[in-house]
Design a protein around this motif. Sequence first.
Motif, PDB file in Angstrom:
ATOM      1  N   UNK A  40       0.808  -1.216   0.000  1.00 37.49           N
ATOM      2  CA  UNK A  40       0.000   0.000   0.000  1.00 37.49           C
ATOM      3  C   UNK A  40       0.843   1.269   0.000  1.00 37.49           C
ATOM      4  N   UNK A  41       2.011   1.232   0.670  1.00 37.12           N
ATOM      5  CA  UNK A  41       2.845   2.429   0.779  1.00 37.12           C
ATOM      6  C   UNK A  41       4.320   2.059   0.602  1.00 37.12           C
ATOM      7  N   UNK A  42       4.729   1.632  -0.591  1.00 35.74           N
ATOM      8  CA  UNK A  42       6.106   1.187  -0.796  1.00 35.74           C
ATOM      9  C   UNK A  42       7.151   2.243  -0.473  1.00 35.74           C
ATOM     10  N   UNK A  43       6.766   3.529  -0.573  1.00 38.56           N
ATOM     11  CA  UNK A  43       7.693   4.592  -0.253  1.00 38.56           C
ATOM     12  C   UNK A  43       7.995   4.707   1.231  1.00 38.56           C
ATOM     13  N   UNK A  44       7.277   3.944   2.053  1.00 37.77           N
ATOM     14  CA  UNK A  44       7.495   3.957   3.501  1.00 37.77           C
ATOM     15  C   UNK A  44       8.896   3.444   3.848  1.00 37.77           C
ATOM     16  N   UNK A  45       9.432   2.560   3.004  1.00 41.07           N
ATOM     17  CA  UNK A  45      10.702   1.902   3.298  1.00 41.07           C
ATOM     18  C   UNK A  45      11.843   2.538   2.505  1.00 41.07           C
ATOM     19  N   UNK A  46      13.028   2.490   3.094  1.00 41.25           N
ATOM     20  CA  UNK A  46      14.212   2.884   2.355  1.00 41.25           C
ATOM     21  C   UNK A  46      14.494   1.902   1.239  1.00 41.25           C
ATOM     22  N   UNK A  47      15.322   2.307   0.286  1.00 39.39           N
ATOM     23  CA  UNK A  47      15.556   1.492  -0.905  1.00 39.39           C
ATOM     24  C   UNK A  47      16.064   0.086  -0.590  1.00 39.39           C
ATOM     25  N   UNK A  48      17.058  -0.099   0.290  1.00 41.67           N
ATOM     26  CA  UNK A  48      17.530  -1.468   0.564  1.00 41.67           C
ATOM     27  C   UNK A  48      16.451  -2.357   1.176  1.00 41.67           C
ATOM     28  N   UNK A  49      15.656  -1.779   2.105  1.00 40.35           N
ATOM     29  CA  UNK A  49      14.594  -2.565   2.729  1.00 40.35           C
ATOM     30  C   UNK A  49      13.506  -2.908   1.725  1.00 40.35           C
ATOM     31  N   UNK A  50      13.139  -1.945   0.885  1.00 40.42           N
ATOM     32  CA  UNK A  50      12.126  -2.200  -0.137  1.00 40.42           C
ATOM     33  C   UNK A  50      12.596  -3.292  -1.100  1.00 40.42           C
ATOM     34  N   UNK A  51      13.874  -3.285  -1.431  1.00 45.58           N
ATOM     35  CA  UNK A  51      14.435  -4.315  -2.317  1.00 45.58           C
ATOM     36  C   UNK A  51      14.324  -5.692  -1.663  1.00 45.58           C
ATOM     37  N   UNK A  52      14.607  -5.760  -0.373  1.00 48.88           N
ATOM     38  CA  UNK A  52      14.496  -7.023   0.356  1.00 48.88           C
ATOM     39  C   UNK A  52      13.055  -7.511   0.371  1.00 48.88           C
ATOM     40  N   UNK A  53      12.114  -6.603   0.663  1.00 47.54           N
ATOM     41  CA  UNK A  53      10.714  -7.000   0.737  1.00 47.54           C
ATOM     42  C   UNK A  53      10.158  -7.391  -0.628  1.00 47.54           C
ATOM     43  N   UNK A  54      10.656  -6.778  -1.678  1.00 45.27           N
ATOM     44  CA  UNK A  54      10.206  -7.142  -3.018  1.00 45.27           C
ATOM     45  C   UNK A  54      10.554  -8.589  -3.329  1.00 45.27           C
ATOM     46  N   UNK A  55      11.730  -9.021  -2.892  1.00 46.69           N
ATOM     47  CA  UNK A  55      12.102 -10.420  -3.109  1.00 46.69           C
ATOM     48  C   UNK A  55      11.309 -11.346  -2.203  1.00 46.69           C
ATOM     49  N   UNK A  56      10.908 -10.857  -1.023  1.00 46.27           N
ATOM     50  CA  UNK A  56      10.157 -11.681  -0.088  1.00 46.27           C
ATOM     51  C   UNK A  56       8.778 -12.033  -0.622  1.00 46.27           C
ATOM     52  N   UNK A  57       8.188 -11.142  -1.415  1.00 43.15           N
ATOM     53  CA  UNK A  57       6.836 -11.374  -1.922  1.00 43.15           C
ATOM     54  C   UNK A  57       6.747 -12.656  -2.740  1.00 43.15           C
ATOM     55  N   UNK A  58       7.848 -13.090  -3.325  1.00 41.70           N
ATOM     56  CA  UNK A  58       7.834 -14.249  -4.221  1.00 41.70           C
ATOM     57  C   UNK A  58       7.871 -15.589  -3.487  1.00 41.70           C
ATOM     58  N   UNK A  59       8.129 -15.586  -2.190  1.00 39.44           N
ATOM     59  CA  UNK A  59       8.214 -16.836  -1.435  1.00 39.44           C
ATOM     60  C   UNK A  59       6.804 -17.308  -1.079  1.00 39.44           C
ATOM     61  N   UNK A  60       6.466 -18.526  -1.461  1.00 39.01           N
ATOM     62  CA  UNK A  60       5.119 -19.052  -1.270  1.00 39.01           C
ATOM     63  C   UNK A  60       4.972 -19.747   0.085  1.00 39.01           C
ATOM     64  N   UNK A  61       3.734 -20.007   0.447  1.00 42.83           N
ATOM     65  CA  UNK A  61       3.462 -20.753   1.678  1.00 42.83           C
ATOM     66  C   UNK A  61       4.096 -22.143   1.601  1.00 42.83           C
ATOM     67  N   UNK A  62       4.066 -22.757   0.427  1.00 42.67           N
ATOM     68  CA  UNK A  62       4.673 -24.077   0.260  1.00 42.67           C
ATOM     69  C   UNK A  62       6.187 -24.015   0.478  1.00 42.67           C
ATOM     70  N   UNK A  63       6.817 -22.947  -0.023  1.00 40.06           N
ATOM     71  CA  UNK A  63       8.246 -22.757   0.211  1.00 40.06           C
ATOM     72  C   UNK A  63       8.537 -22.665   1.708  1.00 40.06           C
ATOM     73  N   UNK A  64       7.696 -21.932   2.379  1.00 40.90           N
ATOM     74  CA  UNK A  64       7.881 -21.708   3.815  1.00 40.90           C
ATOM     75  C   UNK A  64       7.702 -23.007   4.602  1.00 40.90           C
ATOM     76  N   UNK A  65       6.675 -23.752   4.289  1.00 34.14           N
ATOM     77  CA  UNK A  65       6.429 -24.997   5.004  1.00 34.14           C
ATOM     78  C   UNK A  65       7.546 -26.010   4.756  1.00 34.14           C
ATOM     79  N   UNK A  66       8.085 -26.027   3.525  1.00 34.70           N
ATOM     80  CA  UNK A  66       9.242 -26.890   3.257  1.00 34.70           C
ATOM     81  C   UNK A  66      10.418 -26.464   4.126  1.00 34.70           C
ATOM     82  N   UNK A  67      10.645 -25.173   4.226  1.00 29.36           N
ATOM     83  CA  UNK A  67      11.774 -24.674   5.008  1.00 29.36           C
ATOM     84  C   UNK A  67      11.620 -25.012   6.484  1.00 29.36           C
ATOM     85  N   UNK A  68      10.409 -24.906   7.023  1.00 25.94           N
ATOM     86  CA  UNK A  68      10.183 -25.259   8.422  1.00 25.94           C
ATOM     87  C   UNK A  68      10.448 -26.738   8.663  1.00 25.94           C
ATOM     88  N   UNK A  69       9.987 -27.585   7.731  1.00 24.61           N
ATOM     89  CA  UNK A  69      10.226 -29.020   7.867  1.00 24.61           C
ATOM     90  C   UNK A  69      11.714 -29.336   7.779  1.00 24.61           C
TER      91      UNK A  69
END
Length: 293
Positions: free
Chosen positions: A158-187
């Motif tokens: 909703x407000x991407x400008x809220x974050x500094x550039x490095x943090x926004x870059x990190x969060x942009x990559x985070x959006x691509x991780x799926x629930x299935x990816x996460x559950x595999x990682x936990x296991x």
Amino acid sequence: SGGSAALVGAGVCPAALGSDTGGSIRLPAHYCGVVGFKPTFGSVSVEGVQALAPTLDHVGVLAVDVATVTRVFEVMSGGVRHPEPAALKIGVLADQLRDTRLASDVRDVVSAAIKLLGQHALLSLVEADGSALDALNESLTNIILYEEWQVHGEVMTERPGHFGAPTARLLASAERVTRADYEWALAERSALIPAALAVLDGVDVIIGPAGPYVAPEVSPPIDTPAGEIEGIYSSPFNVTGQPAIVIPCGLTAEGLPVGLQIAALPGADGALLAAAALLERALRCDPGHEDAA
């Protein structure tokens, strides 16, 4: 926690608080030549702290020496100080020292420090296999990215400008991780932790490099080659929740600080701090113990 480490390193204050999700206390300590302690997961409350990845977030201490870290941690946790051990058996993570990702100048300083420790009468060093720790890095990435998107994704959307550039870059990559990816990682994490803890079988603590290179001019983004390897030695202890501390162990030829990382089993915070105090003196990093050897 780079600001906390820099302030302590510059002599502005003897201690500062920090947070550590993949090494953000211990890596700045390594870069700035100070002590950085990440306690056992959950031993210090994270209430009031901005979350990043809740199953990996820790609150800890950066300070001028181990004694100061210990005093601050006692207040934060209500723990009781452990006496220094009469002797210490140390597992050296030799595979980390042979890692091709480890910069040669860091390897030289850490290796020299370990050699010095091996000459101390109270210390017994043996080689330990840390490959199980390295394996945890695969699961960490998806855990941290998925969880941080759950915490910050709505604001990022909703407000991407809220974050500094490095943090926004990190969060942009985070959006691509799926629930299935996460559950595999936990296991994967659950399956790997027993082997990671077994690295300490037969020893009191394990030691190795804190980071793969000396302080960079700017913090490398996580999706760059330097960023991908920055936490390879620190992050596994966030996944396992083990306590880990970084103490200064020397300078490179260019005069940049290098840290030695020491870790123990979960819950052994007091014993780890007592061991770190002994190693600190053995390395002559504590000016109050200049006659120690």
